[in-house]
Motif scaffolding. Structure first.
Motif: not given
Length: 399
Positions: A210-229
């Motif tokens: 199935g499609p790969r999820s990034l929800l448990r990927n620490g770097l993905a959350w780092t990029v997400t929070l960087f973008f969000g802030l």
């Protein structure tokens, strides 16, 4: 000799197709902000014409941010189902159609058309970085710079040009509808450019499990929070800085000009700094360097807003130019188009939800405390958090 000639002609077609696709990407990006900024520039006239309430106006200005979060999160799924070129075509078609629909009738139609248009923008926001990653792998920095520069230029044009079109053609409806023409041109050019660029892929194969999820990927959350802030900081500045400056004695006209200057400063940074940063092994120091300018400008407005508003605005504008690096980081921290789509959808989906809270919290803190000091502490913390997360997001790793 004949074989060589055929190969040379094929090479020319590939180069031409790539160039046309590059123009299509830039033109598409030019259309991803005027639908929002053009509305703000004539909102008072729209409210008067429709007899709309302030609550309705608030809903109209909230719709884009919510669409960016919700519709953007499904963009990878759409691209997987119909392919990347078709998905971008759908996005631009929704944008064009929504821009037409929203000027046809009353309050509900304006809201509905805005919803359709911004849904198209949300899809394109996520998918265009995938095009950059897959179609221009050797020029990611250059194309990211052109793409983000076009985004910022389009936003500035939306607010600057719409009132003039309004005056020339007798109302807000033609003023807002005029942007559908540019969006339609972008759609046509995209459909041609995507066809002439050989091998433009979809978002990549789906793994067997199935499609790969990034929800448990620490770097993905780092990029997400960087973008969000960084988006949160931008939303606060765009929404509240003029009011802060006017409270300190700056005229309404000058406050508007300073806000325009902040927006325009992102263009040279996008065009010149992003390609340099993308060629660097790490983008961390670039993020921190821009953040220092932003912190200095925010601190200046907090302590003495009326002392040097031009200088403070220049600092804030340079700091907010980190948006270009936030978009570029999405492509640089992913190995292929599939991961770029997933990371782009996650970063922009969750990121814009986080950003939507910023202006509300800033205003709430101002109402509760009766001053701008505590809200600016929030802004400083947001800027510092952006720098810290940007440092880690800029390190040379992959999700």
């Amino acid at each position: 000799m004949a074989d060589t000639f055929v190969k040379q002609r094929a090479s020319v077609r590939v180069l031409a197709g790539g160039g046309l696709l590059g123009v299509a990407v830039v033109l598409a990006a030019l259309n991803l902000r005027p639908a929002v900024t053009s509305t703000g520039s004539v909102l008072g006239e729209v409210r008067t014409s429709l007899g709309a309430s302030a609550t309705w106006a608030g809903a109209l200005t909230t719709v884009p941010g919510l669409c960016f979060a919700v519709a953007g999160s499904i963009a990878p799924w759409v691209a997987k189902r119909i392919g990347l070129p078709a998905a971008v075509s759908v996005a631009l078609a929704l944008l064009t159609g929504g821009l037409v629909i929203r000027v046809l009738d009353g309050k509900l139609v304006v809201l509905g058309g805005t919803l359709v248009a911004t849904a198209g923008i949300a899809l394109a926001n996520v998918l265009i970085p995938v095009v950059v990653k897959d179609a221009f792998p050797a020029r990611v920095g250059l194309m990211s710079g052109l793409y983000t520069g076009a985004l910022q230029t389009g936003g500035a044009l939306g607010s600057a040009v719409t009132p003039g079109v309004d005056n020339a053609f007798g109302g807000w409806r033609p003023g807002l509808a005029s942007w559908a023409v540019l969006a339609g041109v972008a759609l046509v050019l995209w459909m041609i450019g995507a066809r002439t660029k050989p091998g433009l892929p979809d978002t990549g194969p789906v793994p067997e499990g199935g499609p790969r999820s990034l929800l448990r990927n620490g770097l993905a959350w780092t990029v997400t929070l960087f973008f969000g802030l960084q988006a949160c900081l931008a939303y606060i500045v765009m929404g509240w800085l003029p009011a802060v400056l006017m409270d300190s004695g700056v005229s309404r006209g000058d406050a508007g000009l300073l806000l325009g200057l902040i927006s325009l400063l992102g263009l040279p940074v996008s065009l010149f700094l992003v390609p340099l940063a993308a060629r660097s092994r790490s983008q961390s120091w670039w993020v921190v360097a821009l953040g220092v300018f932003g912190l200095a400008g925010i601190t200046g407005v907090m302590i003495a807003p009326g002392a040097a508003p031009l200088l403070w605005s220049i600092g804030i504008g340079i700091g907010m130019s980190v948006f270009s690096l936030a978009i570029t980081t999405i492509t640089l921290r992913s190995r292929d188009g599939a991961d770029t789509a997933r990371l782009s959808g996650m970063a922009q989906g969750f990121g814009y939800l986080l950003a939507a809270l910023g202006p509300f919290l800033f205003g709430l803190l101002h109402d509760v405390t009766g001053s701008w000091t505590v809200p600016f502490v929030l802004l400083l913390l947001t800027s510092a958090g952006q720098m810290i997360l940007g440092w880690f997001a800029g390190r040379p790793r992959f999700v």
